[in-house]
Design an enzyme around this catalytic site. Structure first.
Site, PDB file in Angstrom:
ATOM      1  N   TYR A 226       0.651  -1.184   0.302  1.00  0.00           N
ATOM      2  CA  TYR A 226      -0.445  -0.317  -0.033  1.00  0.00           C
ATOM      3  C   TYR A 226       0.498   0.819   0.053  1.00  0.00           C
ATOM      4  O   TYR A 226       1.517   1.447   0.867  1.00  0.00           O
ATOM      5  CB  TYR A 226      -0.868  -0.166   1.004  1.00  0.00           C
ATOM      6  CG  TYR A 226      -1.983  -0.913   1.326  1.00  0.00           C
ATOM      7  CD1 TYR A 226      -3.276  -0.362   1.042  1.00  0.00           C
ATOM      8  CD2 TYR A 226      -2.106  -2.485   1.386  1.00  0.00           C
ATOM      9  CE1 TYR A 226      -4.750  -1.744   0.958  1.00  0.00           C
ATOM     10  CE2 TYR A 226      -3.318  -3.021   1.350  1.00  0.00           C
ATOM     11  CZ  TYR A 226      -4.442  -2.867   1.079  1.00  0.00           C
ATOM     12  OH  TYR A 226      -4.997  -3.700   1.439  1.00  0.00           O
ATOM     13  N   HIS A 258      -4.470  -2.712  -7.745  1.00  0.00           N
ATOM     14  CA  HIS A 258      -6.025  -3.821  -6.927  1.00  0.00           C
ATOM     15  C   HIS A 258      -6.674  -2.516  -6.646  1.00  0.00           C
ATOM     16  O   HIS A 258      -7.761  -2.996  -7.002  1.00  0.00           O
ATOM     17  CB  HIS A 258      -5.351  -4.593  -5.773  1.00  0.00           C
ATOM     18  CG  HIS A 258      -6.764  -4.929  -5.034  1.00  0.00           C
ATOM     19  ND1 HIS A 258      -7.318  -4.153  -4.157  1.00  0.00           N
ATOM     20  CD2 HIS A 258      -6.765  -6.288  -5.594  1.00  0.00           C
ATOM     21  CE1 HIS A 258      -7.950  -5.642  -3.794  1.00  0.00           C
ATOM     22  NE2 HIS A 258      -7.962  -6.573  -4.257  1.00  0.00           N
ATOM     23  N   HIS A 259      -6.451  -0.861  -6.465  1.00  0.00           N
ATOM     24  CA  HIS A 259      -7.445  -0.530  -6.136  1.00  0.00           C
ATOM     25  C   HIS A 259      -6.933   0.881  -5.250  1.00  0.00           C
ATOM     26  O   HIS A 259      -5.336   0.973  -5.119  1.00  0.00           O
ATOM     27  CB  HIS A 259      -8.539  -0.910  -4.577  1.00  0.00           C
ATOM     28  CG  HIS A 259      -7.945  -0.359  -3.287  1.00  0.00           C
ATOM     29  ND1 HIS A 259      -8.040  -1.234  -2.467  1.00  0.00           N
ATOM     30  CD2 HIS A 259      -7.237   0.859  -2.716  1.00  0.00           C
ATOM     31  CE1 HIS A 259      -6.785  -1.713  -1.345  1.00  0.00           C
ATOM     32  NE2 HIS A 259      -6.407  -0.126  -1.256  1.00  0.00           N
ATOM     33  N   HIS A 413     -16.899   0.625   5.895  1.00  0.00           N
ATOM     34  CA  HIS A 413     -15.271   0.051   5.836  1.00  0.00           C
ATOM     35  C   HIS A 413     -15.074  -0.127   7.049  1.00  0.00           C
ATOM     36  O   HIS A 413     -15.561   0.343   8.594  1.00  0.00           O
ATOM     37  CB  HIS A 413     -14.772   2.140   5.553  1.00  0.00           C
ATOM     38  CG  HIS A 413     -13.176   2.250   6.400  1.00  0.00           C
ATOM     39  ND1 HIS A 413     -12.410   1.054   4.744  1.00  0.00           N
ATOM     40  CD2 HIS A 413     -12.679   2.060   7.218  1.00  0.00           C
ATOM     41  CE1 HIS A 413     -11.720   1.243   5.670  1.00  0.00           C
ATOM     42  NE2 HIS A 413     -11.332   1.811   6.884  1.00  0.00           N
TER      43      HIS A 413
END
Length: 647
Positions: A226, A258-259, A413
Site C-alpha cells: 500500500y 488492486h484499488h 469500511h
C-alpha cells in the site's frame, strides 16, 4: 450445352472463391495477442494473473459471462463464500477439436477435482480458441436453481475463484488428473454495480481537469504493498464543482493495481515538506496521514469513471472545502516482479458552472476510540452496532434548512477482522431496505455501492451500522484505530444537498464497558507521558492481584470463552450509548447519551427464486452442456447452394 457448362464453371469458380473468403474470415485465426470479447458488456475485469479476462452483464433474473483465458486448455470460474473450492459453484469449459464444452460443477469436500452437477443450470452461448487464448460464454440464473450445489449470485461481495489448465481433457470430461498447477486464484468482485451511474456531462458548461497521480513510483517486489502520497489541491480561484472522476491507469500496469482511494485530510499542515512523498500506508512516518480518515473517492479493478448526478457536484476551492488529500494505491504483485514503475491515479473534471446542490459525505459508525471500541480475541463472530440518531440528523438538517437529502452512494469500511457489514435504515420503528450490506466483506475490496434508484433520507430517520468481526487466531484485544490490525466500523454516504454534518457516530463509554469487565474505575491511572488513548496507556492500581498491569494486559488475560464473548457482545450493544453529532465546525459538536432503539419490524432481504426452465439454447447442446460448433453444417449448406445454382 458447352456454353451452359462454361457458365456453370464460372459460377462454380466464383462461389468457391466466395467460400474461401468466408472460410478464412470465419475459421482462420487472425494475428492477435489477445482475444476480444464476442459481445458488448456493461462490466469487465482482469483477474490478478492477467491470464483471465472476465466480462459480464445482467438482467433482473439472469447473468451472462464471457471468460477469456490465455491457454489452449480448459478455463474455469467459481462462486465461493470464502475463496475455497469446497461448497462453491463452479463452471469449467474448453474448446477441443472445434467443439465447445461448458459444464456446471461444484466444489466437493476438499479443494480438488470439482464433480459435475446432476443438473446443468447454464445456457452455453459460445466459445472459441485463437492464438493461444480460449473463450467460453454462458448464462445462468442469478438464483440458485439446484439448492444442494448452486449458489445465488448475491449483492454481497463475491469471492470469485478461477483456474486454468494447459491442455484440454484427454476424454470427454474433466478427470482428477486435469490439475491446474499454480494457475489459480481468488478475487473479490461485486457483480451488480449499475453499468451507468449517471448521465454523461451536459453540454454548455466549460470543464477543466486536474490529476492526482503517483509520480514514477517503483512498485516494490512484494506480493502486496500500500503506497500513500499527500497532495495539496490546486488553487481554483473560488468555488468549483467536481462533476466527474475517472481512473488513470498506466498502460501495462493493469495487473498490478488492486484499488485506489482518495481520502480527505486535515486542512492545516504544519510541514508541507511531507507533500508528494511516497510512503507505506499505515506507517507512522508522516504525522499528517493520521488526519486522512474520510474516503471521498474510490476506484477498484474493473471499475470505470464516475459521473455525479446532473444536479450535484463535489465542492472544491471554497470555504470549508478540502485542501489536502491522500492518494492510497494498493499494488498487487504476486510474482514479485521488480523494476516496474507506476504513474497511475485519478483525473477529476470540474466546472465553474455550479450545480444546484453540493455533494456531501456523511460518516456514520463507531466513534474511533480504542478505549471505548474494542473486540475480544478468539471470536468467531463479534457484532458491534453503531448508531446515528434522528435527533442528530434532524438538528443538522434544520440548521441547513432542509428536512431530507438524497443518498446515491455508500462505502462500507472496516479493517482486516471485518467479515460482515449492514447499514440499516429505520423510519418510525419500521426498517426500510438496507442502504448497503455485505455478508462477505473484504477489506481489500471496498467497492462503493451506488444506489439505483437514489434513496431519500429524512430528518426523522435513524441509522444503525452493524459490523461483524472475526478475531480467531488473535491472542490479544483488537482496539479501534487507523491501522489495518486495529478496527473501524464506518460507512460513508454520498448525498445531496450537502448539510452541515460530517460525522454521526456513537460509542459505549469506558465507564460502562470496563466496569462490566470488573475493572474498578477508581483504581485506573493514565500512564504518564503517553499520548493517545490506547488501552496500554492506562494502568490498574488495584486490587492487589492486578495492580501494575495495564488495562490492555488485564483484558488479554481474561478467559475469553465463546460464551463470555457472546455475553460481552450482548451487553455492549444493549448498553447506553453516547451519540457524537459533529458538524464542520467541531466546536459545535454535541454529545448526547441515549438508549439504543429496537427494530420493531426488521427488514427481510428478498431471495431470488429460480424460474422454471431456462431459455432453450440457441445452438445444439449435449446432456453435459457441450455446445457443438457446426462448421460442417455451414459447409453443407453452402455446397447445397452451389448444387442448386449449377443445376
Amino acid at each position: 450445352m458447352l456454353e451452359k457448362i462454361e457458365d456453370s464453371v464460372v459460377i462454380f469458380s466464383c462461389i468457391m472463391h466466395f467460400i474461401l473468403v468466408i472460410w478464412i474470415a470465419v475459421f482462420s485465426p487472425s494475428v492477435k495477442s489477445q482475444m476480444t470479447p464476442s459481445d458488448s458488456y456493461s462490466h469487465s475485469t482482469m483477474l490478478q494473473s492477467g491470464k483471465i479476462l472476465l466480462y459480464w452483464k445482467y438482467t433482473d433474473s439472469h447473468i451472462t459471462f464471457e471468460v477469456i483465458g490465455q491457454t489452449t486448455g480448459w478455463i474455469g470460474i467459481g462462486f465461493s463464500s470464502n475463496g475455497a473450492m469446497t461448497a462453491s459453484d463452479i463452471v469449467v469449459g474448453w474448446v477441443k477439436n472445434g467443439a465447445v464444452t461448458v459444464t456446471d460443477r461444484h466444489g466437493g469436500s476438499s479443494n480438488t477435482y470439482p464433480p459435475i452437477d446432476p443438473q446443468q443450470n447454464i445456457e452455453v452461448l459460445g466459445g472459441k480458441e485463437l492464438d493461444g487464448w480460449t473463450m467460453i460464454k454462458f448464462s445462468r440464473q442469478i438464483a440458485a436453481c439446484e439448492e444442494e450445489y448452486d449458489r445465488e449470485i448475491s449483492t454481497n461481495t463475491e469471492r470469485l475463484i478461477w483456474a486454468c489448465g494447459n491442455t484440454d481433457p484427454t476424454g470427454d470430461d474433466l478427470v482428477s488428473g486435469d490439475y491446474h498447477n499454480t494457475d489459480r486464484g481468488v478475487e473479490s468482485i461485486y457483480f451488480f454495480e449499475p453499468s451507468t451511474n449517471f448521465a454523461d456531462l451536459p453540454t454548455g458548461p466549460t470543464y477543466d481537469t486536474f490529476d492526482v497521480l503517483a509520480s514514477n513510483f517503483l512498485i516494490p517486489a512484494e506480493r502486496t504493498y500500500y503506497n500513500c502520497i499527500l497532495y495539496k489541491l490546486p488553487d481554483f480561484g473560488g468555488k468549483q464543482h467536481i462533476v466527474k472522476w475517472e481512473p488513470v491507469i498506466q498502460l501495462g500496469n493493469e495487473p498490478y493495481l488492486h484499488h485506489m482511494l482518495i481520502y480527505r485530510c486535515g486542512d492545516i499542515m504544519e510541514n508541507e515538506s511531507e507533500l508528494a512523498k511516497d510512503d507505506r500506508c499505515y506507517s507512522p512516518n508522516m504525522a499528517h496521514f493520521d488526519t486522512c480518515t474520510t474516503i471521498v473517492f474510490e476506484w477498484l479493478l474493473g471499475a470505470g469513471a464516475m459521473t455525479f448526478p446532473a444536479e450535484a457536484g463535489f465542492p472544491v476551492g471554497g470555504p470549508g472545502d478540502p485542501v489536502y488529500v491522500q492518494l492510497e494505491i494498493h499494488y498487487n504483485n504476486p510474482n514479485m516482479v521488480a523494476g516496474v514503475r507506476d504513474n497511475s491515479g485519478y483525473r477529476f473534471t470540474y466546472t465553474p458552472t455550479l450545480r444546484k446542490y453540493d455533494v456531501g459525505v456523511l460518516q456514520i459508525g463507531n466513534y474511533v476510540n480504542p478505549k471505548e471500541h474494542f473486540i475480544p480475541p478468539g471470536a468467531e463472530s463479534f457484532k458491534s452496532i453503531a448508531h446515528c440518531t434522528n435527533e442528530c440528523v434532524k438538528s443538522r438538517m434544520s440548521v441547513s434548512e432542509t428536512d431530507h437529502v438524497t443518498a446515491f452512494s455508500v462505502v462500507l469500511h472496516s479493517h482486516e477482522a471485518g467479515r460482515k457489514m449492514r447499514l440499516r435504515h429505520l423510519r418510525n420503528g419500521t426498517e426500510l431496505p438496507y442502504l448497503a450490506s455485505d455478508e462477505n466483506y473484504d477489506f481489500n475490496y471496498q467497492e462503493a455501492r451506488y444506489l439505483n434508484p437514489s434513496v431519500s433520507l429524512q430528518s426523522t430517520d435513524n441509522f444503525q451500522l452493524e459490523c461483524d468481526y472475526n478475531t480467531e487466531g488473535r491472542v490479544a484485544i483488537t482496539e479501534a484505530g487507523l491501522g489495518v490490525r486495529e478496527e473501524m466500523c464506518l460507512a460513508f454516504i454520498s448525498y445531496y444537498p450537502k448539510i452541515d454534518l460530517s460525522f454521526c457516530q456513537s460509542s459505549v463509554t469506558m465507564y460502562a464497558s470496563w466496569q462490566y469487565l470488573d475493572i474498578d474505575m477508581t483504581k485506573v491511572n493514565k500512564v504518564e507521558n503517553t499520548p493517545g488513548a490506547i488501552l496500554s496507556h492506562f494502568q490498574l492500581t488495584g486490587p492487589s492481584n492486578v495492580a501494575g498491569k495495564t488495562v490492555f494486559e488485564y483484558m488479554n488475560e481474561l478467559n475469553w470463552t465463546q460464551q463470555k464473548i457472546e455475553d460481552f457482545e450482548s451487553f455492549y450493544n444493549a448498553a447506553q450509548h453516547h451519540g457524537f453529532c459533529i458538524p464542520s465546525n467541531v466546536s459545535e459538536t454535541t454529545v448526547t447519551p441515549f438508549e439504543p432503539i429496537s427494530i420493531e419490524t426488521p427488514y427481510v432481504s428478498p431471495r431470488k427464486e429460480c424460474l422454471v426452465g431456462l431459455p432453450t439454447p440457441s445452438s445444439q447442446t449435449t446432456s453435459h452442456g457441450h455446445k457443438t460448433t457446426s462448421s460442417a453444417i455451414i459447409l453443407l449448406g453452402i455446397l447445397s447452394l452451389i448444387f442448386m445454382l449449377i443445376v
